[in-house]
Design an enzyme around this catalytic site. Structure first.
Site, PDB file in Angstrom:
ATOM      1  N   VAL A 105      15.240  42.104  34.493  1.00 56.07           N
ATOM      2  CA  VAL A 105      15.956  41.228  35.415  1.00 56.07           C
ATOM      3  C   VAL A 105      15.214  41.258  36.739  1.00 56.07           C
ATOM      4  O   VAL A 105      14.769  42.325  37.188  1.00 56.07           O
ATOM      5  CB  VAL A 105      17.419  41.688  35.618  1.00 56.07           C
ATOM      6  CG1 VAL A 105      18.147  40.749  36.583  1.00 56.07           C
ATOM      7  CG2 VAL A 105      18.162  41.756  34.285  1.00 56.07           C
ATOM      8  N   CYS A 106      15.048  40.097  37.340  1.00 58.18           N
ATOM      9  CA  CYS A 106      14.449  39.997  38.669  1.00 58.18           C
ATOM     10  C   CYS A 106      13.014  40.578  38.637  1.00 58.18           C
ATOM     11  O   CYS A 106      12.254  40.308  37.707  1.00 58.18           O
ATOM     12  CB  CYS A 106      15.349  40.698  39.687  1.00 58.18           C
ATOM     13  SG  CYS A 106      15.067  40.264  41.402  1.00 58.18           S
ATOM     14  N   THR A 107      12.655  41.402  39.613  1.00 56.89           N
ATOM     15  CA  THR A 107      11.296  41.943  39.681  1.00 56.89           C
ATOM     16  C   THR A 107      11.050  43.038  38.658  1.00 56.89           C
ATOM     17  O   THR A 107       9.939  43.583  38.595  1.00 56.89           O
ATOM     18  CB  THR A 107      10.983  42.482  41.082  1.00 56.89           C
ATOM     19  OG1 THR A 107      11.979  43.446  41.460  1.00 56.89           O
ATOM     20  CG2 THR A 107      10.955  41.350  42.102  1.00 56.89           C
ATOM     21  N   SER A 125      10.709  35.796  36.831  1.00 52.80           N
ATOM     22  CA  SER A 125      11.057  36.849  37.774  1.00 52.80           C
ATOM     23  C   SER A 125      11.845  36.189  38.901  1.00 52.80           C
ATOM     24  O   SER A 125      12.162  34.996  38.837  1.00 52.80           O
ATOM     25  CB  SER A 125       9.778  37.519  38.316  1.00 52.80           C
ATOM     26  OG  SER A 125      10.078  38.682  39.051  1.00 52.80           O
ATOM     27  N   GLY A 155      15.486  35.690  35.626  1.00 54.90           N
ATOM     28  CA  GLY A 155      15.119  35.441  37.016  1.00 54.90           C
ATOM     29  C   GLY A 155      15.839  36.400  37.945  1.00 54.90           C
ATOM     30  O   GLY A 155      16.195  37.514  37.569  1.00 54.90           O
TER      31      GLY A 155
END
Length: 227
Positions: A105-107, A125, A155
């Site tokens: 998730v995310c970075t 990302s 993302g």
């Protein structure tokens, strides 16, 4: 007597500087699956400082963590330390080798990339960091959830809930996934339409990028290039 469902081990990597919703969001949904066993793993069992002003105590250290059926790497400003830490990256490689699903998730996707798990894969990302994916041989795809084989990347932050529902539907069927969505009343109707650069005021995007993300992206790029 009925048989208990086979445990489905879900392992979330924890690290200082984590964005807590990156993992608590999907964890809340994934935990609803039959047999779900959620584990939070860190190098040491000690309080992990989140970005929200409170700490979380991991349930396992790397040595005692069971093999994940689903491995998830959340993101956060602490990602820069994860991608520079050989022990953590080796833990991710070892867990990924036996996992049915390798996710982020995310970075967190940058940590997967640093572990060599995104080469030749489509991935996403947080919007501010997507340009860094190519440094790991990945191809950025603009979507809240990107699935390439058994690699699933989400993302920024709230996208983790969408990723969780995607996985639940694949494992337990769409009807069950919809029941989880209904039970948790996931019906997002935000008061503003500014949750993505494609929707937000360009001046707001520029301000946020310049004030918060530009230095973070530059620091990460430097760490990646030196690795």
């Amino acid at each position: 007597m009925t048989d208990s469902p086979k445990p489905f081990h879900i392992v979330f990597l924890l690290f200082d500087g984590i964005t807590q919703l990156d993992f608590t969001g999907p964890a809340q949904f994934l935990a609803r699956m039959a047999g779900a066993a959620v584990h939070t793993a860190a190098k040491q069992i000690k309080p992990i400082e989140t970005d929200s002003g409170f700490a979380i105590l991991p349930s396992k250290d790397f040595a005692d963590c069971p093999q994940a059926d689903l491995l998830c790497v959340p993101g956060g400003f602490g990602t820069k330390d994860v991608i520079a830490d050989d022990e953590t990256l080796q833990f991710l490689r070892s867990q990924a080798a036996g996992a049915h699903y390798i996710t982020s998730v995310c970075t967190g996707s940058l940590a997967l990339g640093a572990a060599g798990l995104l080469d030749g894969k489509r991935a996403t990302s947080h919007w501010a960091y997507t340009a860094l994916l190519e440094k790991f041989g990945a191809t950025y795809e603009k979507a809240r959830v990107v699935k390439d084989g058994n690699i699933i990347t989400a993302g920024g932050v709230t996208s983790g809930i969408d990723f969780a529902l995607t996985v639940i539907a694949e494992i337990a069927g769409q009807q069950f996934a919809e029941s989880v969505q209904l039970g948790l009343e996931y019906d997002p109707r935000p008061p503003f339409h500014s949750g993505h650069p494609d929707l937000a005021d360009p001046e707001l995007v520029t301000m946020l990028r310049d004030r918060i993300y530009a230095k973070q992206v530059a620091d990460l790029a430097d760490i990646i290039d030196r690795s």
